[in-house]
Motif scaffolding. Structure first.
Motif, PDB file in Angstrom:
ATOM      1  N   ASN A  66       0.376  10.311   2.556  1.00 40.90           N
ATOM      2  CA  ASN A  66      -0.650   9.130   3.058  1.00 40.90           C
ATOM      3  C   ASN A  66       0.144   7.670   3.966  1.00 40.90           C
ATOM      4  O   ASN A  66       1.178   7.283   3.026  1.00 40.90           O
ATOM      5  CB  ASN A  66      -1.659   8.580   2.207  1.00 40.90           C
ATOM      6  CG  ASN A  66      -2.680   9.322   1.796  1.00 40.90           C
ATOM      7  OD1 ASN A  66      -2.913  10.413   2.492  1.00 40.90           O
ATOM      8  ND2 ASN A  66      -3.497   8.626   0.928  1.00 40.90           N
ATOM      9  N   GLU A  67      -0.314   7.705   4.914  1.00 42.29           N
ATOM     10  CA  GLU A  67       0.264   6.269   5.740  1.00 42.29           C
ATOM     11  C   GLU A  67       1.974   6.357   6.140  1.00 42.29           C
ATOM     12  O   GLU A  67       2.248   5.464   6.531  1.00 42.29           O
ATOM     13  CB  GLU A  67       0.015   5.094   4.895  1.00 42.29           C
ATOM     14  CG  GLU A  67      -1.635   5.104   4.573  1.00 42.29           C
ATOM     15  CD  GLU A  67      -1.838   3.734   3.923  1.00 42.29           C
ATOM     16  OE1 GLU A  67      -0.982   2.785   3.601  1.00 42.29           O
ATOM     17  OE2 GLU A  67      -3.021   3.353   3.697  1.00 42.29           O
ATOM     18  N   ASP A 108       0.722  -1.343   0.123  1.00 42.18           N
ATOM     19  CA  ASP A 108       0.037  -0.144   0.109  1.00 42.18           C
ATOM     20  C   ASP A 108       1.026   1.016  -0.093  1.00 42.18           C
ATOM     21  O   ASP A 108       2.054   1.227  -0.395  1.00 42.18           O
ATOM     22  CB  ASP A 108      -1.048  -0.179   1.304  1.00 42.18           C
ATOM     23  CG  ASP A 108      -2.225  -0.943   0.879  1.00 42.18           C
ATOM     24  OD1 ASP A 108      -2.564  -1.060  -0.211  1.00 42.18           O
ATOM     25  OD2 ASP A 108      -2.946  -1.465   1.825  1.00 42.18           O
ATOM     26  N   ALA A 109       0.317   2.288   0.490  1.00 48.29           N
ATOM     27  CA  ALA A 109       1.301   3.680   0.385  1.00 48.29           C
ATOM     28  C   ALA A 109       2.231   3.616   1.340  1.00 48.29           C
ATOM     29  O   ALA A 109       3.542   4.200   0.921  1.00 48.29           O
ATOM     30  CB  ALA A 109       0.233   4.771   0.560  1.00 48.29           C
ATOM     31  N   GLY A 110       2.155   3.074   2.713  1.00 49.75           N
ATOM     32  CA  GLY A 110       3.255   3.373   3.364  1.00 49.75           C
ATOM     33  C   GLY A 110       3.645   2.262   4.707  1.00 49.75           C
ATOM     34  O   GLY A 110       4.153   2.528   5.540  1.00 49.75           O
TER      35      GLY A 110
END
Lengths: 226, 709, 127
Positions: free
Chosen positions: B314-315, B211-213
């Motif tokens: 994000n994240e 995912d993003a992070g």
């Protein structure tokens, strides 16, 4: 919006209307759906609804896993009657969506069910429930739900449809569920992003089940309460 | 009999033959899951355990959820362990570990797998697609070269998935290749773990990103995947996990929420607890906007990350949001603008799949070299990077690109920073402290081993910067309270008593194990604390699996008794274990299982070449004091004074004593039942734990510890 | 805050506004749970000011005595150093001390700018 928002027949004579609605009125008061002479189904209103704060959800999916757990004894996304969708890369607030059953007044999923498996349950405040023993797996209800994503689930292992019953049938919850009882997702949510109401939200408004549950504590944490 | 809490099978990927097989999880049940199972799988499937570089084709990398993955165990449902021989450590890249959060582990379990064992090396780049029990090796030629975010986007496109929310159910029967069995449908995007440029170029600072992070950074597992030509693993699952006692699991989860966690109605924003805080994002700069949400791994009790309306950051959380901050401040006055650069710099490392932790102290060192005139255009260490722009977003990307692609100074740093220091003739920097890479070639974390002993000692007795935050909240909470002049929520004596109650079996009700004073810093007591932490973490934290930032919960000011959830009869680790797996394992029993896993790990390190003679910190820790006021005015910790009275005391102003630390190692080895001359496990110790097979292997390799040595 | 310091002479004002050589930088840190203590350094009073600015997420790490010594030795502002030591002695807490130090530095930088003619603020040291 009235709580007992029943579907009335279309073009009918005044006399027939009075006859049918008086019959329906008795039946609705007793909590059972009624099939009118002209084939119209009168569905008593649910006495409970879930409301969500789309800006408060942290996307932990605890509600999903707990929902499946309370109902089936297993942890699962697929068997959850509440579905949390996330896009990790999207901008807030479009990065999360909480798809809950609206317990529609004029529940298309109830109306379309060919076996009566999907019906309001008078024992649990007319919440719309699917009786798995009666479900023949036709998936009509799943297809008929007008919302995206559809608020009914498909249990592909058992080949039956599922839907939110406000925790009426939760053998693993440890408390009585349904309207007036405990809803697992409401109780387990760490953010208090889900709430229960006995008042029917506006059925014509797509966003009427979305509420602002962000309070002073939320603001103190530096996040918008607007 | 149902194997409650488990999917029942482990996926074994032979990348060389592009073959997927299933291993029966029951065979590995004694190791719990996560790290324990991964170590046992490594032991069985890694044919050459003498390898010293994770990029060796013989390396076996395990991606392992645990029984808690995909369940509502608080801050346990979304963690995933990654293990294998690492990359870029010094002098040997040990068998090591990292962990990653998000949705991957839960999705893998729902797909029907308790873990993935990755072996061999594909001849061409591949990605692996898992849909329930079906597994496919896909050509990754077109993915190679994409960053971690673009890779996920492209895989979702190939899977005909639409990004975003408010999307419909996806019918997993949409492709004929999955067979006749109903695959079900889902509202979820597949969970993808992938590498970026840093992994493709097999650099020591390569992470796995999901995912993003979410990232598994330490260990260089991105390089391990890159060496195996593995670009990504995607998983989607529509199954479910049977737990032993669903009602007990729900009840315990609610106890954690309603008893141990601060309430929204009467919020305590400063509660002293690890598990029981309201969502407290740990980004290290001012958030750019209040239009944001807390965001968490699956099943978390209180999210620690954020998603924003602004379209960046994000994240990302914790270290990746602090690596660039000291440099931005040189050039940018506006705090909001600085925060924007900071979060965008975090996005950069996420996209490159770059473990920014090496920047924590490493970037200061590079700057030092530039300022000294040693590094730069035409200098002894040649670099064409625009060093005068250090602090700008453009420089952050240029540097990360170079270090991810083995260009410029990245060509030397790619195989380890300490190794590069030697190559550049800068070994002296490890003596002066200009290069603060404290243990095994990993950077100092922020908990200096000269002050916070359990962190340093645990790192050097293990395999990496230990990154187990069991106790640091003592330092941060107390130091912050003292800094503000606020009343202390717990006095020193009270705090150590509360913690010691939870330290069964070795240190139960022995508060002196927490005494890091000069007089006690090389003691048997401190050795017991280090043992307890490593054993606890090997099982309860990294095998079940629980979040490092939330567990253990020793003390908790949300509870009248002040006792935290750890080991408690209503919300303790063992309560969740029993509810999920059905096994009546005591808290102490779990710690004992962690001891077995720790011994298995040490056996692997021993086969790799570990000997006590190479168990040393970087020299600066012995040669220079951690100066008062150097980074903060004080480093507060509970210590006893000469009269045995507890008080919070500053731990700065000291260095490690090499001879005394050698004595401490002997004490530690003795307590572990290892050969004090070598640090190797002994047959008696191993056989007492039903690990004769390990003793036999060590004996065959001539590396079994001597009894009574 | 009203400074008790006399305006600096022109030469000192220029030094107050200028970065010190790298070798004379002052090490500082930041308490950022759960990362721990992260390292940094400052090379000018302007950078020190930014380091001390309030932050919702972390606490700046400076030693008041170290700061006073650096101000005296590296920057060359003895009067300012005396005031820094005064803060260290009087502040009821470290955080309050940081706040007072921030105000003091800001005031001193303002004085220096006035003395040198209100020129543009230095953007800190560059490499």
């Amino acid at each position: 919006m009235a709580e007992n928002d029943t579907t009335t027949p279309g073009a009918v004579t005044r006399r027939r209307f009075l006859r049918d609605t008086s019959l329906a009125g008795c039946a609705v008061a007793a909590g059972a759906q009624v099939l009118l002479a002209d084939g119209t189904l009168v569905i008593p209103a649910s006495q409970g609804f879930l409301l969500v704060d789309l800006k408060k959800c942290q996307g932990c999916s605890t509600c999903m896993m707990a929902c499946a757990l309370a109902h089936t004894g297993t942890a699962s996304y697929t068997l959850a009657r509440i579905q949390i969708q996330q896009d990790s890369f999207a901008r807030f607030p479009d990065d999360v969506f909480m798809a809950t059953c609206r317990q529609c007044a004029d529940a298309p999923c109830v109306r379309v069910c060919p076996t009566g498996a999907n019906a309001p349950d008078p024992a649990f405040g007319n919440v719309r429930r699917i009786d798995p023993a009666k479900c023949i797996g036709c998936r009509s209800c799943v297809a008929r739900c007008p919302y995206t994503p559809a608020r009914l689930q498909w249990d592909h292992a058992r080949q039956v449809a599922l839907k939110c019953d406000l925790c009426a049938d939760t053998p693993h919850l440890g408390s009585r569920g349904g309207p007036g009882g405990v809803q697992t997702c409401v109780r387990v949510c760490p953010e208090k992003a889900i709430s229960f109401t006995a008042t029917m939200p506006d059925q014509k408004d797509l966003h009427s089940y979305e509420v602002n549950l962000r309070d002073r504590a939320w603001a103190k944490l530096g996040m918008s309460v607007k | 009999m149902a194997l409650y809490g488990y999917a029942g099978k482990i996926l074994r990927l032979d990348l060389t033959a592009r073959k997927a097989t299933a291993v029966d999880t029951a065979r590995y049940r004694r190791w719990g899951g996560g790290h324990g199972m991964a170590s046992a799988l490594f032991w069985d499937f890694c044919r050459d355990k003498t390898i010293k570089d994770g990029r060796d084709p013989a390396n076996v990398c395990c991606v392992m959820p645990g029984p808690f993955s995909g369940t509502i165990v608080p801050s346990g449902g979304g963690r995933c362990e990654v293990t294998g021989v690492g990359v870029g450590m010094d002098p040997i890249s040990w068998y090591t570990r990292s962990a990653i959060g998000g949705r991957f582990s839960a999705m893998l379990k729902y797909a029907g797998w308790d873990g993935v064992v990755i072996e061999g090396r594909a001849s061409e780049p591949v990605w692996v697609e898992i849909q329930n029990s079906e597994v496919r090796f896909r050509d990754a030629t077109r993915l190679w070269g994409l960053d971690t975010w673009a890779t996920q986007d492209e895989i979702w496109r190939l899977q005909r998935r639409r990004r975003g929310t408010r999307t419909g159910w996806h019918d997993l029967n949409d492709r004929a290749e999955w067979g006749a069995a109903d695959q079900g449908r889902t509202t979820q995007l597949s969970a993808i773990m992938t590498i970026g440029a840093a992994g493709e170029h097999q650099t020591a600072h390569a992470a796995l990103i999901h995912d993003a992070g979410n990232g598994a950074g330490q260990g260089g597992f991105g390089a391990v995947w890159g060496s195996k030509n593995l670009k990504a693993i995607s998983v989607i699952g529509t199954g479910s996990i049977e737990v032993a006692d669903p009602a007990a699991l729900l009840a315990a989860r609610l106890v954690v929420k309603e008893k141990y966690t601060a309430s929204w109605e009467r919020p305590d924003f400063w509660t002293w607890s690890r598990l029981g805080n309201l969502p407290r994002p740990i980004i290290q700069s001012t958030p750019p906007t209040p239009d944001r949400r807390p965001q968490s791994c699956q099943g978390c009790n209180n999210g620690c990350r954020l998603r924003f309306s602004v379209g960046y950051g994000n994240e990302s959380a914790c270290q990746e949001t602090s690596w660039y901050a000291p440099f931005i401040g040189r050039l940018v006055k506006d705090r909001i603008k600085a925060g924007e650069i900071n979060l965008k710099a975090a996005d950069i490392v996420q996209r490159y799949g770059f473990n920014s932790f090496v920047y924590q102290t490493g970037l200061h060192w590079l700057e030092h070299l530039v300022e000294e005139g040693a590094l730069g255009p035409g200098r002894r260490i040649h670099s064409d990077l625009p060093w005068s722009q250090l602090g700008t977003l453009e420089f952050a990307e240029a540097l990360t690109r170079a270090l991810s692609t083995r260009t410029d100074i990245g060509a030397d740093l790619a195989d380890g920073w300490v190794q590069a220091a030697r190559k550049w003739g800068r070994e002296e920097d490890l003596h002066t402290g200009a290069l603060q890479f404290s243990y095994w070639g990993w950077p100092e974390h922020g908990y200096d081993p000269r002050a916070e002993l359990e962190w340093g000692y645990g790192s050097i007795m293990g395999d990496r910067d230990t990154n187990t935050h069991c106790f640091n909240a003592i330092f941060t909470s107390v130091s912050a309270a003292v800094a503000y002049g606020l009343p202390l929520r717990l006095e020193a004596g009270e705090l150590v008593s509360l913690v010691a109650k939870k330290l069964a079996p070795y240190a139960k009700d022995r508060p002196e194990v927490l005494d890091f004073s000069d007089a006690n810093m090389y003691s048997e007591a401190v050795a017991q604390l280090v043992r307890w932490q490593q054993h606890y973490c090997r099982f309860w934290k990294n095998s079940t699996i629980l979040c490092d930032l939330k567990w253990p919960d020793f003390y908790n000011t949300n509870v009248p008794s002040l006792e935290g959830a750890t080991g408690s009869p209503d919300g303790g680790e063992q309560v969740f274990w029993k509810a999920v797996t059905g096994e009546d394992l005591s808290f102490e029993g779990g710690v004992e299982r962690g001891r077995q896993i720790w011994n298995l790990d040490n056996a692997i390190w021993t086969l790799q070449g570990r000997h006590r003679d190479i168990v040393h910190f970087a020299p600066y820790l012995y040669e220079h004091e951690y100066e008062h006021g150097e980074l903060f005015p004080f480093y507060m910790w509970p210590c006893r004074d000469g009269d045995g009275k507890w008080a919070y005391t500053d731990l700065m102003g000291r260095k490690l004593d090499r001879a005394k630390f050698e004595q401490w190692k002997t004490t530690f080895y003795t307590l572990e039942g290892w050969d004090t001359a070598s640090g190797w496990p002994t047959r008696r110790t191993l056989e007492a734990m039903d690990m004769k097979f390990v003793a036999d292997a060590l004996a065959a390799a001539g590396r079994l510890g001597r009894e009574g040595a | 805050m009203t400074t008790r310091l006399a305006p600096p002479p022109h030469e000192l004002a220029a030094r107050i506004l200028a970065p010190v050589p790298f070798a004379h930088r002052m090490k500082v840190g930041r308490l950022v749970p759960p990362v721990g203590l992260t390292a940094g350094d400052v090379r000018s009073l302007e950078e020190l000011l930014r380091h001390l600015e309030p932050d919702q997420r972390s606490l700046p790490g400076v030693g008041f005595e170290r700061t006073a010594a650096w101000v005296e030795d590296a920057v060359g502002d003895r009067d300012l150093a005396v005031s820094v030591r005064g803060i260290a002695a009087e502040a009821p807490s470290y955080v309050e001390g940081c706040r007072r130090l921030l105000e003091l530095i800001a005031e001193r930088l303002g004085q220096a700018r006035e003395v040198v003619g209100g020129g543009p603020t230095r953007e800190g040291g560059s490499l």
